[in-house]
Motif scaffolding. Structure first.
Motif, PDB file in Angstrom:
ATOM      1  N   ALA A   1       8.200 119.209 104.321  1.00 23.55           N
ATOM      2  CA  ALA A   1       7.241 117.901 104.190  1.00 23.55           C
ATOM      3  C   ALA A   1       5.483 117.938 104.558  1.00 23.55           C
ATOM      4  O   ALA A   1       4.660 117.907 104.432  1.00 23.55           O
ATOM      5  CB  ALA A   1       7.952 116.939 103.396  1.00 23.55           C
TER       6      ALA A   1
ATOM      7  N   SER B 209      10.768 115.218  99.130  1.00 21.82           N
ATOM      8  CA  SER B 209      11.212 115.965 100.366  1.00 21.82           C
ATOM      9  C   SER B 209      12.617 114.628 100.744  1.00 21.82           C
ATOM     10  O   SER B 209      13.571 115.450 100.760  1.00 21.82           O
ATOM     11  CB  SER B 209      10.641 115.251 101.414  1.00 21.82           C
ATOM     12  OG  SER B 209      11.240 115.211 102.486  1.00 21.82           O
TER      13      SER B 209
ATOM     14  N   ILE C 243       4.326 114.592  98.150  1.00 27.06           N
ATOM     15  CA  ILE C 243       5.230 115.332  98.764  1.00 27.06           C
ATOM     16  C   ILE C 243       6.616 114.923  99.669  1.00 27.06           C
ATOM     17  O   ILE C 243       7.372 115.185  99.110  1.00 27.06           O
ATOM     18  CB  ILE C 243       4.413 115.951 100.140  1.00 27.06           C
ATOM     19  CG1 ILE C 243       3.562 116.601  99.478  1.00 27.06           C
ATOM     20  CG2 ILE C 243       5.514 116.373 101.072  1.00 27.06           C
ATOM     21  CD1 ILE C 243       2.706 116.977 100.493  1.00 27.06           C
ATOM     22  N   ASP C 244       6.368 112.846  99.954  1.00 25.27           N
ATOM     23  CA  ASP C 244       7.524 112.664 100.247  1.00 25.27           C
ATOM     24  C   ASP C 244       8.486 111.898  99.315  1.00 25.27           C
ATOM     25  O   ASP C 244       9.275 112.096  99.804  1.00 25.27           O
ATOM     26  CB  ASP C 244       6.646 111.208 100.851  1.00 25.27           C
ATOM     27  CG  ASP C 244       5.541 110.972 102.336  1.00 25.27           C
ATOM     28  OD1 ASP C 244       6.156 111.753 102.963  1.00 25.27           O
ATOM     29  OD2 ASP C 244       5.857 110.233 102.938  1.00 25.27           O
TER      30      ASP C 244
END
Length: 429
Positions: free
Chosen positions: A296, A39, A35-36
């Motif tokens: 995120a 993002s 997810i990071d």
């Protein structure tokens, strides 16, 4: 009292629920890292668009009245167009919500005698009156626009043969809803949307495709506009507003489609030339800048929620291991009592109106009572921590948002806590 567990206890989270949550989190490290990564990519994409368009302090100035020569407004629309890789964009505070943005896009690009097709089944509840599925003044049906839909297959796939048969000489525009709405179908990935668009264009190249992009922006590294959509449409009090935009919506797409939307929003002959920003430019720019990291945080909350409630034995859509294509997490709770307990927990975790108890109530645009938990800084902002759902079988609640991961985490912990206190988790926790 300096440790986090003690703070959670002070907020009402029991040690049992806190320990359960930490066990769930221990297995999510790789999911959160991915997810990071997404993002970080999207953050860079937004910065590049802002730098390309030379955003500066002069663009934050307020305008009133007609809004002629509003350079901040015009530049913001270029930033949106460049971020989403489209020819043009309409980003306005005069668009009041996502349903309004979709209505503008549909009514601007459909004329009497045209047909609107949904190849992904029934659209979101509030669009039923816009289309005329449920009678309403000023619906598309009243203006002579017909409607057809092709349900998804039982496995969630597209009924390509059914879609081919449904496309006819009057089919002018196809609407594709990316997110699930108040349904328990899978959210559509951008890749799948691209495959659907390619098929539709192969059957009828002149048809326009609009994607309802609500809840999906910045979840992936590409958007539906990267895979052939003529328009993507959304609300600024969802993902792209980053929690700062107090109102507004956007339509990004081809010059032809967006230009017609501007004439429909204002008036024929005026289009994008009018529309004052009313001092909202700092919130719009900064919110868009923050959006990738805020999304995120919301995604981490959704993944955490899915894994918590799946472990507790509830059906969740998507499940705890599936890839994510929007920020919404559906949990089938099985009863009105459970929906109320879940939403009570989300409300209790809010920074605003935490003392309020959510109860099912009638809502404009819906055919069933709806329960909503939303202690938000911006009324109705669903990029902020919130949960809602129509009180009808299978009694599914839809959790979304969280301006920070830690707030999303607290919200889910409190929902589990209230379910536990209501005696709904016997033998599960």
């Amino acid at each position: 009292m300096t440790d986090t567990k003690s703070m959670y206890a002070a907020l009402g989270v029991s040690e049992k629920v806190a320990d359960f949550s930490e066990k769930i989190l221990a297995g999510l490290k790789e999911r959160f890292e991915e997810i990071d990564r997404v993002s970080e990519y999207n953050q860079s994409k937004v910065i590049a668009a802002m730098q390309k368009n030379r955003v500066n302090a002069a663009h934050f100035a307020a305008t009133t009245g007609y809004g002629y020569d509003d350079f901040g407004r015009d530049t913001l629309e270029k930033v949106y167009a460049d971020t989403f890789h489209t020819e043009a964009a309409l980003v306005r505070p005069q668009i009041t919500c996502g349903t309004h943005a979709l209505t503008v896009a549909l009514s601007a690009n459909l004329l009497p005698g045209d047909e609107l097709l949904s190849p992904v089944g029934r659209p979101y509840d509030t669009l039923e009156e816009v289309i005329g599925i449920r009678p309403s003044p000023c619906s598309l049906k009243e203006y002579g626009v017909t409607y057809a839909e092709v349900p998804l297959l039982p496995d969630g796939g597209f009924d390509y043969e059914g879609i081919r048969k449904a496309i006819n000489e009057r089919t002018k525009l196809v609407t594709v809803q990316r997110s699930k709405g108040y349904a328990t179908r899978p959210t559509l990935s951008v890749k799948r949307i691209g495959e659907l668009i390619s098929f539709i264009k192969s059957v009828k190249p002149t048809v326009k495709v609009m994607v309802d992009n609500c809840y999906g922006e910045f979840v992936e590294t590409i958007e539906p506009s990267d895979v052939g959509a003529d328009m993507i449409v959304g609300s600024l009090i969802k993902n792209p507003g980053g929690g700062l935009a107090p109102i507004g919506g956007y339509i990004c797409g081809t010059e032809e489609c967006v230009s017609r939307c501007a004439f429909r929003l204002s008036a024929p002959g005026l289009g994008q030339e009018v529309g004052a920003n009313l001092g909202l430019m700092p919130a719009f720019y900064q919110g868009f800048f923050l959006a990738p990291t805020v999304v995120a945080s919301a995604l981490k909350g959704a993944v955490f929620a899915a894994n918590c409630y799946e472990t507790l034995g509830f059906r969740v859509i998507p499940n705890g291991t599936e890839s994510r294509h929007d920020i919404i997490q559906a949990v089938e709770l099985g009863s009105e009592k459970a929906m109320c307990a879940f939403c009570k927990g989300i409300q209790a975790a809010a920074p605003v109106d935490s003392y309020v108890t959510p109860v099912p109530s009638p809502m404009p645009g819906y055919d069933a009572d709806v329960i909503m938990a939303a202690g938000a800084f911006v009324q109705g902002s669903s990029i902020e921590l919130s949960a809602d759902g129509p009180v009808r079988p299978p009694y599914a609640v839809y959790f979304q948002g969280g301006l920070t991961w830690y707030h999303a985490k607290l919200g889910i912990m409190m929902s589990v806590q209230k379910m536990y206190e209501a005696g709904l988790l016997e033998g599960r926790l």
